[in-house]
Design a protein around this motif. Structure first.
Motif, PDB file in Angstrom:
ATOM      1  N   LEU A 116       0.768  -1.024   0.054  1.00  0.00           N
ATOM      2  CA  LEU A 116       0.074  -0.083  -0.167  1.00  0.00           C
ATOM      3  C   LEU A 116       0.851   1.348  -0.129  1.00  0.00           C
ATOM      4  N   VAL A 117       0.707   2.235  -0.925  1.00  0.00           N
ATOM      5  CA  VAL A 117       1.269   3.417  -0.937  1.00  0.00           C
ATOM      6  C   VAL A 117       0.385   4.792  -1.018  1.00  0.00           C
ATOM      7  N   PHE A 163       3.397  -0.796   4.138  1.00  0.00           N
ATOM      8  CA  PHE A 163       2.642   0.683   3.900  1.00  0.00           C
ATOM      9  C   PHE A 163       3.914   1.710   3.556  1.00  0.00           C
ATOM     10  N   SER A 164       4.069   2.428   2.477  1.00  0.00           N
ATOM     11  CA  SER A 164       5.213   3.434   2.425  1.00  0.00           C
ATOM     12  C   SER A 164       4.345   4.977   2.126  1.00  0.00           C
ATOM     13  N   ALA A 165       4.495   5.830   3.062  1.00  0.00           N
ATOM     14  CA  ALA A 165       4.049   7.099   2.544  1.00  0.00           C
ATOM     15  C   ALA A 165       5.227   7.946   2.064  1.00  0.00           C
ATOM     16  N   VAL A 166       5.433   8.051   0.805  1.00  0.00           N
ATOM     17  CA  VAL A 166       6.205   8.870  -0.135  1.00  0.00           C
ATOM     18  C   VAL A 166       6.255  10.395   0.365  1.00  0.00           C
ATOM     19  N   PRO A 167       7.311  10.948   0.690  1.00  0.00           N
ATOM     20  CA  PRO A 167       7.367  12.162   1.417  1.00  0.00           C
ATOM     21  C   PRO A 167       7.335  13.266   0.278  1.00  0.00           C
ATOM     22  N   MET A 168       6.366  14.202   0.604  1.00  0.00           N
ATOM     23  CA  MET A 168       6.239  15.600   0.028  1.00  0.00           C
ATOM     24  C   MET A 168       7.058  16.450   0.430  1.00  0.00           C
ATOM     25  N   LYS A 169       7.490  17.677  -0.230  1.00  0.00           N
ATOM     26  CA  LYS A 169       8.428  18.829   0.372  1.00  0.00           C
ATOM     27  C   LYS A 169       7.795  20.019   0.341  1.00  0.00           C
ATOM     28  N   VAL A 170       8.211  20.982   1.253  1.00  0.00           N
ATOM     29  CA  VAL A 170       7.693  22.187   1.311  1.00  0.00           C
ATOM     30  C   VAL A 170       8.859  23.003   1.133  1.00  0.00           C
ATOM     31  N   VAL A 184       9.762  10.237  -9.613  1.00  0.00           N
ATOM     32  CA  VAL A 184       9.319   9.002  -9.996  1.00  0.00           C
ATOM     33  C   VAL A 184      10.213   7.909  -9.461  1.00  0.00           C
ATOM     34  N   GLY A 185      11.461   8.170  -9.200  1.00  0.00           N
ATOM     35  CA  GLY A 185      12.263   7.354  -8.293  1.00  0.00           C
ATOM     36  C   GLY A 185      11.699   7.034  -7.046  1.00  0.00           C
ATOM     37  N   ASP A 186      11.266   8.152  -6.026  1.00  0.00           N
ATOM     38  CA  ASP A 186      10.624   8.004  -4.912  1.00  0.00           C
ATOM     39  C   ASP A 186       9.417   6.936  -4.930  1.00  0.00           C
ATOM     40  N   TRP A 187       8.675   6.992  -6.116  1.00  0.00           N
ATOM     41  CA  TRP A 187       7.576   6.235  -6.123  1.00  0.00           C
ATOM     42  C   TRP A 187       7.919   4.875  -6.340  1.00  0.00           C
ATOM     43  N   LEU A 188       8.927   4.656  -7.228  1.00  0.00           N
ATOM     44  CA  LEU A 188       9.677   3.307  -7.673  1.00  0.00           C
ATOM     45  C   LEU A 188      10.309   2.581  -6.215  1.00  0.00           C
ATOM     46  N   ASN A 189      10.785   3.492  -5.601  1.00  0.00           N
ATOM     47  CA  ASN A 189      11.424   2.949  -4.330  1.00  0.00           C
ATOM     48  C   ASN A 189      10.089   2.422  -3.385  1.00  0.00           C
ATOM     49  N   ALA A 190       9.240   3.287  -3.309  1.00  0.00           N
ATOM     50  CA  ALA A 190       7.942   2.893  -2.420  1.00  0.00           C
ATOM     51  C   ALA A 190       7.307   1.567  -3.027  1.00  0.00           C
ATOM     52  N   PHE A 191       7.488   1.601  -4.401  1.00  0.00           N
ATOM     53  CA  PHE A 191       6.593   0.148  -4.514  1.00  0.00           C
ATOM     54  C   PHE A 191       7.403  -1.032  -4.447  1.00  0.00           C
ATOM     55  N   GLY A 192       8.800  -0.977  -4.048  1.00  0.00           N
ATOM     56  CA  GLY A 192       9.772  -2.019  -3.695  1.00  0.00           C
ATOM     57  C   GLY A 192       9.585  -3.268  -4.816  1.00  0.00           C
ATOM     58  N   ASP A 193       9.532  -4.399  -4.309  1.00  0.00           N
ATOM     59  CA  ASP A 193       9.323  -5.532  -5.338  1.00  0.00           C
ATOM     60  C   ASP A 193       7.914  -6.197  -5.277  1.00  0.00           C
ATOM     61  N   ALA A 194       7.010  -5.434  -4.938  1.00  0.00           N
ATOM     62  CA  ALA A 194       5.433  -6.066  -4.570  1.00  0.00           C
ATOM     63  C   ALA A 194       5.005  -6.669  -5.996  1.00  0.00           C
ATOM     64  N   ASP A 195       4.291  -7.608  -5.669  1.00  0.00           N
ATOM     65  CA  ASP A 195       3.392  -8.249  -6.876  1.00  0.00           C
ATOM     66  C   ASP A 195       2.284  -7.406  -7.057  1.00  0.00           C
ATOM     67  N   VAL A 196       1.641  -6.782  -5.941  1.00  0.00           N
ATOM     68  CA  VAL A 196       0.514  -5.892  -6.207  1.00  0.00           C
ATOM     69  C   VAL A 196       0.585  -4.621  -5.487  1.00  0.00           C
ATOM     70  N   VAL A 197       0.567  -3.494  -6.181  1.00  0.00           N
ATOM     71  CA  VAL A 197       0.729  -2.320  -5.555  1.00  0.00           C
ATOM     72  C   VAL A 197      -0.574  -1.394  -5.812  1.00  0.00           C
ATOM     73  N   LEU A 198      -1.107  -0.766  -4.580  1.00  0.00           N
ATOM     74  CA  LEU A 198      -2.253  -0.261  -4.516  1.00  0.00           C
ATOM     75  C   LEU A 198      -2.104   0.838  -3.629  1.00  0.00           C
TER      76      LEU A 198
END
Length: 279
Positions: A8-9, A24-31, A67-81
């Motif tokens: 879950l991301v 679960f991963s929360a991909v960080p935004m920046k201010v 895009v790289g941050d998201w790919l890192n969050a996906f990891g090696d999962a079979d299913v990403v939601l």
């Protein structure tokens, strides 16, 4: 999907860093304020960020995960939601879609779906709760995606803001409008529109009137006592009072109260209350 590795991301505007029972991963935004960059992750000094933003007089803004941050969050999962902040405020959803295409090229047997919430904060939390519920029911990926699309049509976000200063610094509203909100104890009550923009609806004098307007607006949007997530920015008193109002009228309402994290605190500012609910 019980034999699949599920991830879950969300981006960090969901106001969660973990999600019990799931990977679960929360991909960080920046201010960003001038040369200062605040990363919305567990190490963020939130009071320090808010103090720094108050003192900074120049233009500030936000940056979405790469895009790289998201790919890192996906990891090696079979299913990403997943789910993102509205594309009406951020390029976060677009980055997640580029990442999805790249991930599927490298993992052709995987399945990935990331929803544009057209909202933020506690409404995203409701969507994440629904993902968890559907996974526990043992639904297929395709069934989950269709169910989430339908569910997101009946979730809503309304909010009460005591300041619009950062919206002005971000160039989204005029400084004159922002200055007027800070005077005479005026609060803005608004909602996430169907198009994914933040839409002011009412000006209220004081928190009591704002809370009454919040509840009235919720009921007009179909609220009948379903789950509610409340997120505040250093205003637990207002959150507790509004929770009591909800419980008085809807005895069995299921609700949570959380502190806004970095991204939502930037936009909503101190004193804010965000309400995610089902209509």
């Amino acid at each position: 999907m019980n034999t699949k590795k599920i991830k879950l991301v969300a981006d960090s505007s969901i106001n969660l860093q973990t999600y019990e029972g799931f990977d679960f991963s929360a991909v960080p935004m920046k201010v960003i304020a001038g040369d200062t960059e605040y990363v919305d992750d567990p190490a963020l000094d939130l009071p320090g960020m808010l103090k720094g933003l108050r003192e900074y007089k120049g233009k500030s803004g936000t940056a979405c995960p790469s895009v790289g941050d998201w790919l890192n969050a996906f990891g090696d999962a079979d299913v990403v939601l997943g789910v993102t902040i509205t594309s009406g405020l951020s390029g976060c959803y677009n980055a997640s879609q580029v990442a999805t295409r790249e991930y599927l090229k490298k993992h052709p047997d995987a399945k990935v779906f990331v929803l544009d919430s057209l909202s933020t904060g506690p409404e995203m939390h409701l969507i994440m709760d629904k993902y968890a519920e559907l996974i526990r029911q043992g639904l297929s990926f395709e069934e989950i995606v269709e169910a989430i699309k339908q569910y997101s049509k009946k979730t809503h976000l309304i909010f009460s803001l005591a300041s619009l200063s950062n919206f002005a610094k971000n160039g989204r509203i005029s400084p004159a409008v922002a200055a007027a909100v800070g005077l005479l104890n005026i609060r803005i009550v608004g909602k996430a529109s169907d198009e994914g923009t933040l839409e002011p609806m009412h000006k209220c004098r004081g928190e009591k009137r704002a809370m009454a307007q919040l509840l009235q607006s919720m009921e007009k949007m179909g609220f009948r006592g379903g789950p509610v997530h409340l997120c505040h920015t250093y205003n637990p008193e207002m959150a507790d009072k509004f929770a009591a109002m909800l419980r008085e009228k809807y005895e069995n309402v299921k609700l949570t109260i959380r502190q806004n994290l970095g991204l939502c605190s930037y936009y909503a500012e101190e004193g804010a209350l965000l309400v995610g609910f089902e209509g």
